[in-house]
Write a protein that holds these residues in place. Structure first.
Motif, mmCIF file in Angstrom:
data_model
loop_
_atom_site.group_PDB
_atom_site.id
_atom_site.type_symbol
_atom_site.label_atom_id
_atom_site.label_comp_id
_atom_site.label_asym_id
_atom_site.label_seq_id
_atom_site.Cartn_x
_atom_site.Cartn_y
_atom_site.Cartn_z
ATOM 1 N N ALA A 53 99.775 36.992 70.832
ATOM 2 C CA ALA A 53 98.867 35.934 70.376
ATOM 3 C C ALA A 53 99.585 34.989 69.423
ATOM 4 O O ALA A 53 99.438 33.760 69.509
ATOM 5 C CB ALA A 53 97.638 36.552 69.710
ATOM 6 N N ASP A 54 100.368 35.548 68.530
ATOM 7 C CA ASP A 54 101.128 34.735 67.587
ATOM 8 C C ASP A 54 102.168 33.875 68.314
ATOM 9 O O ASP A 54 102.363 32.701 67.984
ATOM 10 C CB ASP A 54 101.802 35.637 66.550
ATOM 11 C CG ASP A 54 102.529 34.835 65.497
ATOM 12 O OD1 ASP A 54 101.878 34.032 64.798
ATOM 13 O OD2 ASP A 54 103.765 34.997 65.373
ATOM 14 N N TRP A 55 102.830 34.453 69.326
ATOM 15 C CA TRP A 55 103.828 33.702 70.103
ATOM 16 C C TRP A 55 103.166 32.514 70.802
ATOM 17 O O TRP A 55 103.676 31.403 70.779
ATOM 18 C CB TRP A 55 104.512 34.622 71.109
ATOM 19 C CG TRP A 55 105.620 33.963 71.855
ATOM 20 C CD1 TRP A 55 105.557 33.418 73.122
ATOM 21 C CD2 TRP A 55 106.957 33.726 71.396
ATOM 22 N NE1 TRP A 55 106.771 32.882 73.471
ATOM 23 C CE2 TRP A 55 107.642 33.060 72.426
ATOM 24 C CE3 TRP A 55 107.625 34.027 70.214
ATOM 25 C CZ2 TRP A 55 108.982 32.687 72.297
ATOM 26 C CZ3 TRP A 55 108.949 33.655 70.101
ATOM 27 C CH2 TRP A 55 109.608 32.994 71.135
ATOM 28 N N PHE A 56 102.023 32.768 71.436
ATOM 29 C CA PHE A 56 101.307 31.682 72.108
ATOM 30 C C PHE A 56 100.889 30.615 71.093
ATOM 31 O O PHE A 56 100.984 29.422 71.365
ATOM 32 C CB PHE A 56 100.076 32.227 72.833
ATOM 33 C CG PHE A 56 100.338 32.693 74.244
ATOM 34 C CD1 PHE A 56 101.579 33.133 74.661
ATOM 35 C CD2 PHE A 56 99.313 32.689 75.170
ATOM 36 C CE1 PHE A 56 101.804 33.557 75.957
ATOM 37 C CE2 PHE A 56 99.517 33.109 76.474
ATOM 38 C CZ PHE A 56 100.756 33.548 76.864
ATOM 39 N N GLU A 57 100.413 31.032 69.936
ATOM 40 C CA GLU A 57 100.005 30.082 68.897
ATOM 41 C C GLU A 57 101.159 29.163 68.514
ATOM 42 O O GLU A 57 100.961 27.972 68.278
ATOM 43 C CB GLU A 57 99.518 30.845 67.662
ATOM 44 C CG GLU A 57 99.046 29.954 66.539
ATOM 45 C CD GLU A 57 98.480 30.726 65.359
ATOM 46 O OE1 GLU A 57 98.395 30.125 64.276
ATOM 47 O OE2 GLU A 57 98.123 31.906 65.514
ATOM 48 N N SER A 58 102.352 29.697 68.490
ATOM 49 C CA SER A 58 103.527 28.922 68.097
ATOM 50 C C SER A 58 104.101 28.061 69.211
ATOM 51 O O SER A 58 104.872 27.149 68.932
ATOM 52 C CB SER A 58 104.635 29.869 67.608
ATOM 53 O OG SER A 58 104.196 30.623 66.526
ATOM 54 N N HIS A 59 103.746 28.344 70.479
ATOM 55 C CA HIS A 59 104.404 27.661 71.593
ATOM 56 C C HIS A 59 103.495 26.842 72.514
ATOM 57 O O HIS A 59 103.989 25.958 73.200
ATOM 58 C CB HIS A 59 105.180 28.678 72.428
ATOM 59 C CG HIS A 59 106.386 29.192 71.711
ATOM 60 N ND1 HIS A 59 106.329 30.214 70.798
ATOM 61 C CD2 HIS A 59 107.672 28.805 71.751
ATOM 62 C CE1 HIS A 59 107.523 30.433 70.300
ATOM 63 N NE2 HIS A 59 108.363 29.599 70.858
ATOM 64 N N LEU A 60 102.196 27.121 72.545
ATOM 65 C CA LEU A 60 101.310 26.384 73.446
ATOM 66 C C LEU A 60 100.932 25.021 72.865
ATOM 67 O O LEU A 60 100.454 24.932 71.731
ATOM 68 C CB LEU A 60 100.021 27.169 73.709
ATOM 69 C CG LEU A 60 100.113 28.342 74.666
ATOM 70 C CD1 LEU A 60 98.812 29.150 74.623
ATOM 71 C CD2 LEU A 60 100.400 27.869 76.082
ATOM 72 N N LEU A 61 101.116 23.995 73.652
ATOM 73 C CA LEU A 61 100.706 22.654 73.223
ATOM 74 C C LEU A 61 99.186 22.519 73.203
ATOM 75 O O LEU A 61 98.638 21.775 72.392
ATOM 76 C CB LEU A 61 101.301 21.588 74.150
ATOM 77 C CG LEU A 61 102.818 21.443 74.102
ATOM 78 C CD1 LEU A 61 103.283 20.418 75.133
ATOM 79 C CD2 LEU A 61 103.278 21.035 72.714
ATOM 80 N N ASP A 62 98.505 23.215 74.107
ATOM 81 C CA ASP A 62 97.046 23.143 74.170
ATOM 82 C C ASP A 62 96.389 24.315 73.435
ATOM 83 O O ASP A 62 95.277 24.728 73.753
ATOM 84 C CB ASP A 62 96.569 23.071 75.617
ATOM 85 C CG ASP A 62 96.894 24.320 76.427
ATOM 86 O OD1 ASP A 62 97.706 25.154 75.970
ATOM 87 O OD2 ASP A 62 96.335 24.464 77.531
#
Length: 141
Positions: free
Chosen positions: A52-61
């Motif tokens: 979840a943290d990785w996605f928070e740092s990498h997803l533009l949307d």
């Protein structure tokens, strides 16, 4: 194992293609998000909060509610059905010809047809011929 997942080096082409697309573009499809979340949490047994943290740092949307709630669901913490995806089946279902895999995984660009879904099935001679010798073996059995 988290590092392999984040870098797209798990040896599972669908997971690796999705993670490399995320790193390059800041986006992956909803199905891709579900697949890589399932793989990280249920196959690699990594704490869902790292994903979840990785996605928070990498997803533009990125959306806080969607991201964290979807990761809670992927981890099976909602009390509902747990979606443990078979990565090879998902890969064949959503990318039958392997075009998506070959686009994001340069090591598999020359692997013909649907053989890109399971590159570990290639012989050493085929791996050399197709230039896929640098693609990693599966990180789990």
């Amino acid at each position: 194992e988290f590092r392999l997942w984040a870098e797209g080096r798990t040896g599972y082409p669908l997971v690796d293609a999705c993670m490399r697309e995320l790193k390059a573009t800041g986006w992956i499809s909803n199905r891709g998000r579900q697949n890589v979340a399932s793989f990280l949490v249920l196959d690699l047994d990594v704490d869902w909060r790292r994903g979840a943290d990785w996605f928070e740092s990498h997803l533009l949307d990125y959306d806080v509610a969607s991201n964290w709630c979807n990761w809670v669901a992927a981890a099976g913490l909602t009390g509902g059905r747990i979606n443990r995806f078979n990565m090879i089946r998902q890969s064949r279902l959503y990318d039958p010809s392997g075009e998506y895999l070959r686009h994001w995984l340069h090591e598999l660009r020359s692997v013909p047809g649907d053989r890109a879904h399971e590159p570990w099935q290639l012989s050493e001679e085929e791996r050399t011929r197709y230039g896929s010798a640098d693609y990693p073996p599966p990180c789990i059995d």
